[in-house]
Motif scaffolding. Structure first.
Motif, short mmCIF file in Angstrom:
data_model
loop_
_atom_site.label_atom_id
_atom_site.label_comp_id
_atom_site.label_asym_id
_atom_site.label_seq_id
_atom_site.Cartn_x
_atom_site.Cartn_y
_atom_site.Cartn_z
N GLY A 124 24.82 -19.19 1.71
CA GLY A 124 25.39 -19.96 1.78
C GLY A 124 25.38 -20.67 3.45
N ARG A 125 27.06 -19.67 3.57
CA ARG A 125 28.36 -19.24 4.32
C ARG A 125 27.87 -18.83 5.85
NH1 ARG A 125 30.80 -16.65 -0.23
NH2 ARG A 125 30.44 -15.58 -0.05
N ARG A 126 26.47 -17.63 5.15
CA ARG A 126 25.83 -17.36 6.55
C ARG A 126 25.69 -18.64 7.68
NH1 ARG A 126 22.38 -14.30 4.12
NH2 ARG A 126 24.25 -13.09 4.23
N ARG A 127 24.29 -19.61 6.74
CA ARG A 127 24.34 -20.81 7.04
C ARG A 127 25.19 -21.19 7.78
NH1 ARG A 127 21.17 -25.40 4.44
NH2 ARG A 127 20.61 -26.60 6.34
N PHE A 128 26.30 -22.16 7.13
CA PHE A 128 27.71 -22.58 7.76
C PHE A 128 28.27 -22.19 8.91
CE2 PHE A 128 31.99 -23.37 7.12
CZ PHE A 128 32.08 -24.89 7.59
N LEU A 129 27.98 -20.34 8.83
CA LEU A 129 28.92 -20.12 9.98
C LEU A 129 28.23 -20.22 11.40
CD1 LEU A 129 30.87 -16.87 8.28
CD2 LEU A 129 31.57 -19.09 9.39
N GLU A 130 26.37 -19.63 11.23
CA GLU A 130 25.49 -20.14 12.27
C GLU A 130 25.87 -21.78 12.60
OE1 GLU A 130 22.75 -19.39 10.84
OE2 GLU A 130 22.26 -17.15 11.08
N LEU A 131 26.58 -22.41 11.75
CA LEU A 131 26.35 -23.83 12.03
C LEU A 131 27.63 -24.11 13.04
CD1 LEU A 131 24.79 -25.74 8.84
CD2 LEU A 131 23.55 -26.04 11.02
N CYS A 132 28.57 -23.41 12.85
CA CYS A 132 30.17 -23.81 13.42
C CYS A 132 29.54 -22.90 15.22
CB CYS A 132 30.95 -22.95 11.92
SG CYS A 132 31.15 -23.75 10.78
N GLY A 133 28.80 -22.48 15.02
CA GLY A 133 29.07 -21.85 16.40
C GLY A 133 28.19 -22.79 17.32
N GLU A 134 27.32 -23.82 16.67
CA GLU A 134 27.08 -24.48 17.19
C GLU A 134 27.50 -26.17 17.25
OE1 GLU A 134 22.76 -25.43 15.14
OE2 GLU A 134 22.56 -23.07 15.63
N SER A 135 28.48 -25.98 16.98
CA SER A 135 29.12 -27.87 16.22
C SER A 135 30.52 -27.40 17.89
CB SER A 135 29.75 -27.08 14.68
OG SER A 135 28.83 -27.36 14.28
N ALA A 136 30.85 -28.98 17.92
CA ALA A 136 32.27 -28.75 18.50
C ALA A 136 32.97 -29.02 17.91
CB ALA A 136 31.86 -30.73 18.94
N VAL A 137 32.83 -29.54 16.32
CA VAL A 137 34.25 -30.15 14.85
C VAL A 137 33.69 -30.14 14.18
CG1 VAL A 137 35.63 -31.90 14.72
CG2 VAL A 137 35.10 -32.14 16.92
N VAL A 138 34.95 -29.31 12.61
CA VAL A 138 34.28 -29.89 12.03
C VAL A 138 35.07 -30.09 11.07
CG1 VAL A 138 34.55 -27.82 9.80
CG2 VAL A 138 33.64 -26.96 11.75
N VAL A 139 35.30 -31.04 10.19
CA VAL A 139 35.36 -32.02 9.36
C VAL A 139 35.23 -31.26 8.10
CG1 VAL A 139 35.75 -34.74 8.89
CG2 VAL A 139 35.34 -33.65 11.37
N ASP A 140 36.85 -31.72 7.04
CA ASP A 140 36.78 -30.80 6.19
C ASP A 140 37.96 -31.63 5.21
OD1 ASP A 140 38.26 -28.82 4.36
OD2 ASP A 140 38.97 -29.07 6.62
N GLY A 141 37.85 -31.79 3.95
CA GLY A 141 38.25 -32.42 2.88
C GLY A 141 39.07 -31.33 1.79
N LEU A 142 38.75 -30.37 1.65
CA LEU A 142 38.79 -28.99 0.51
C LEU A 142 40.55 -28.41 1.31
CD1 LEU A 142 35.85 -27.69 1.01
CD2 LEU A 142 36.49 -28.74 -0.78
N ARG A 143 41.49 -27.86 -0.17
CA ARG A 143 42.22 -27.53 0.37
C ARG A 143 42.38 -26.22 0.20
NH1 ARG A 143 44.60 -28.37 -5.98
NH2 ARG A 143 41.41 -29.35 -6.40
N PRO A 144 43.59 -25.15 1.12
CA PRO A 144 43.25 -24.48 1.71
C PRO A 144 42.41 -22.91 1.35
CG PRO A 144 45.12 -25.65 2.79
CD PRO A 144 44.15 -26.52 1.96
N ARG A 145 42.75 -23.07 -0.10
CA ARG A 145 42.58 -22.48 -1.35
C ARG A 145 41.74 -21.47 -1.35
NH1 ARG A 145 46.02 -24.75 -6.20
NH2 ARG A 145 44.42 -25.67 -7.19
N VAL A 146 40.86 -22.35 -1.60
CA VAL A 146 39.27 -22.80 -1.44
C VAL A 146 38.49 -22.15 -0.70
CG1 VAL A 146 36.91 -24.71 -1.94
CG2 VAL A 146 38.99 -25.29 -2.64
N TRP A 147 38.78 -22.37 0.81
CA TRP A 147 38.32 -21.70 2.42
C TRP A 147 38.32 -19.86 2.11
CZ3 TRP A 147 34.82 -23.70 4.47
CH2 TRP A 147 34.32 -24.82 4.39
N ALA A 148 39.51 -19.92 1.78
CA ALA A 148 40.49 -18.91 1.01
C ALA A 148 39.60 -18.04 0.13
CB ALA A 148 42.07 -18.72 0.57
N ASN A 149 39.52 -18.32 -0.76
CA ASN A 149 38.31 -17.60 -1.66
C ASN A 149 36.81 -17.07 -1.46
OD1 ASN A 149 40.11 -18.19 -3.95
ND2 ASN A 149 39.80 -20.46 -4.37
N TRP A 150 35.96 -18.38 -0.20
CA TRP A 150 34.93 -18.22 -0.20
C TRP A 150 34.85 -17.48 1.25
CZ3 TRP A 150 34.36 -23.76 0.33
CH2 TRP A 150 33.70 -24.56 -1.08
N GLY A 151 36.56 -16.19 1.23
CA GLY A 151 36.69 -15.56 2.54
C GLY A 151 36.22 -16.35 4.01
#
Length: 375
Positions: A220-247
């Motif tokens: 899932g993280r690999r797919r998400f990062l691939e999409l980031c490479g095609e994106s202009a903007v990411v909008v998220d509403g998660l607390r920072p530690r959640v992303w840190a836990n996912w690396g």
């Protein structure tokens, strides 16, 4: 004012200077993106209430999930919008179990003799969204931004990894300016707004494509990062530690992908925050002239405020051709929009004329209108 004050009787007299400042944010977005938004500030502030037919309720939020309660040394705005929130109340109040006298009655009794600082600390541990009715000094800016260099080649994809109101509003507005918006939800954990008003959910998510990605998995993280490479903007509403836990390092992704990562949180740190309690923490509340608990102002106002502030920040970065990380803390955005205004309206009076409440200040009269939607 139509959404502020007691449920019965006259709406609360309140300054509208903060709404005018939010109108400035909306106008900036229009200029940056070359077309008008679907509503002015008042339209965004009132659209959910208009769609579901809600009105002012004084010390109870318009939506009903947040209430003002008096602690030993201050007043708290307590949001119990999720089933898990109610389940956490006994631990928060340090009691064995609820006695059956009603959830809010037990909350009011349980906080009455406890210090605000202790209650806020325990709420943070348990992930409860609890704010304090204070008037913080306004910050210099409504959000913080870290520039990571030039943006990538022209792209038109926005990844919406947010939920509820503020983030989806930001992504929706970008979609209205020609971006393709892909709504990303977790398997088994859809956007909580799906369980609310269908009309309001549609308002925030119309025209978005959807996909399911398990960010807790390596694939899932690999797919998400691939999409980031095609994106202009990411909008998220998660607390920072959640992303840190996912690396996932948001700043690193913004730099390596040349995108604008917009992160919307309640307080900018690990504390939970929702639209009503965050608005109160930012100083957006009114005193009851009869000495009762403070009143909420508008409907979960921190959500549309943060959504508009986030959209403007993203539009500014796109217009400048820059990538980076934009942190939008709802409390900070509210405090900035309020700009030190205590919301008082000295010299104004309110009276009834036919079926409407009318505000008179000096020689000017304005009718207090019910909430309205933008479209």
């Amino acid at each position: 004012m139509g959404l502020s004050g007691p449920e019965q009787g006259a709406p609360a007299l309140a300054s509208g200077r903060w709404v005018e400042r939010l109108d400035g944010v909306a106008n900036d977005i229009s200029e940056l993106c070359g077309q008008r938004l679907r509503a002015d500030a008042a339209g965004f502030l009132g659209e959910r209430a208009a769609l579901v037919g809600r009105g002012r309720r004084g010390a109870v939020s318009v939506g009903g999930a947040c209430r003002m309660v008096a602690a030993a040394d201050g007043v708290l705005a307590v949001s119990l919008a999720r089933t898990a929130d109610a389940d956490a109340v006994p631990a928060w109040l340090e009691i064995g179990h609820l006695t059956g006298n009603g959830l809010w009655a037990e909350v009011a009794a349980g906080v009455r003799d406890k210090p605000v600082a202790d209650l806020l600390e325990r709420a943070e541990w348990l992930g409860l969204a609890v704010g304090q009715a204070v008037r913080p000094l306004p910050p210099a800016e409504p959000c913080s931004a870290t520039d990571t260099g030039p943006a990538g080649p022209d792209r038109k994809l926005v990844l919406d990894v947010s939920s509820l109101w503020a983030g989806p509003l930001c992504a929706s507005l970008l979609g209205g300016f020609g971006f393709e918006v892909l709504k990303v939800e977790a398997p088994g954990r859809p956007d909580g707004a799906r369980y609310g008003s269908p009309a309001f959910y549609e308002r925030l998510n119309q025209g978005k494509r959807g996909t399911i990605i398990d960010l807790g998995s390596e694939d899932g993280r690999r797919r998400f990062l691939e999409l980031c490479g095609e994106s202009a903007v990411v909008v998220d509403g998660l607390r920072p530690r959640v992303w840190a836990n996912w690396g996932i390092d948001r700043l690193e992704v913004a730099q390596s992908c040349g995108l604008v990562w917009v992160s919307i949180t309640g307080h900018g740190d690990g504390r939970a925050g929702l639209g009503d309690d965050a608005a109160v923490s930012g100083g957006l509340w009114l005193s009851d002239p009869d000495g009762g608990l403070p009143w909420f102002v508008a409907d979960a106002a921190a959500d549309p405020i943060a959504g508009l502030v986030a959209c403007r920040a993203a539009a500014e970065a796109i217009a400048a051709g820059r990538a980076g990380l934009v942190d939008v803390a709802m409390v900070q955005a509210v405090s900035w929009v309020r700009a030190g205004d205590d919301l008082s309206a000295p010299g104004a009076e309110i009276f009834r004329r036919g079926d409407h409440w009318v505000v008179r200040a000096d020689d000017d009269e304005q009718v207090v209108l019910p909430p309205r939607s933008g479209v």
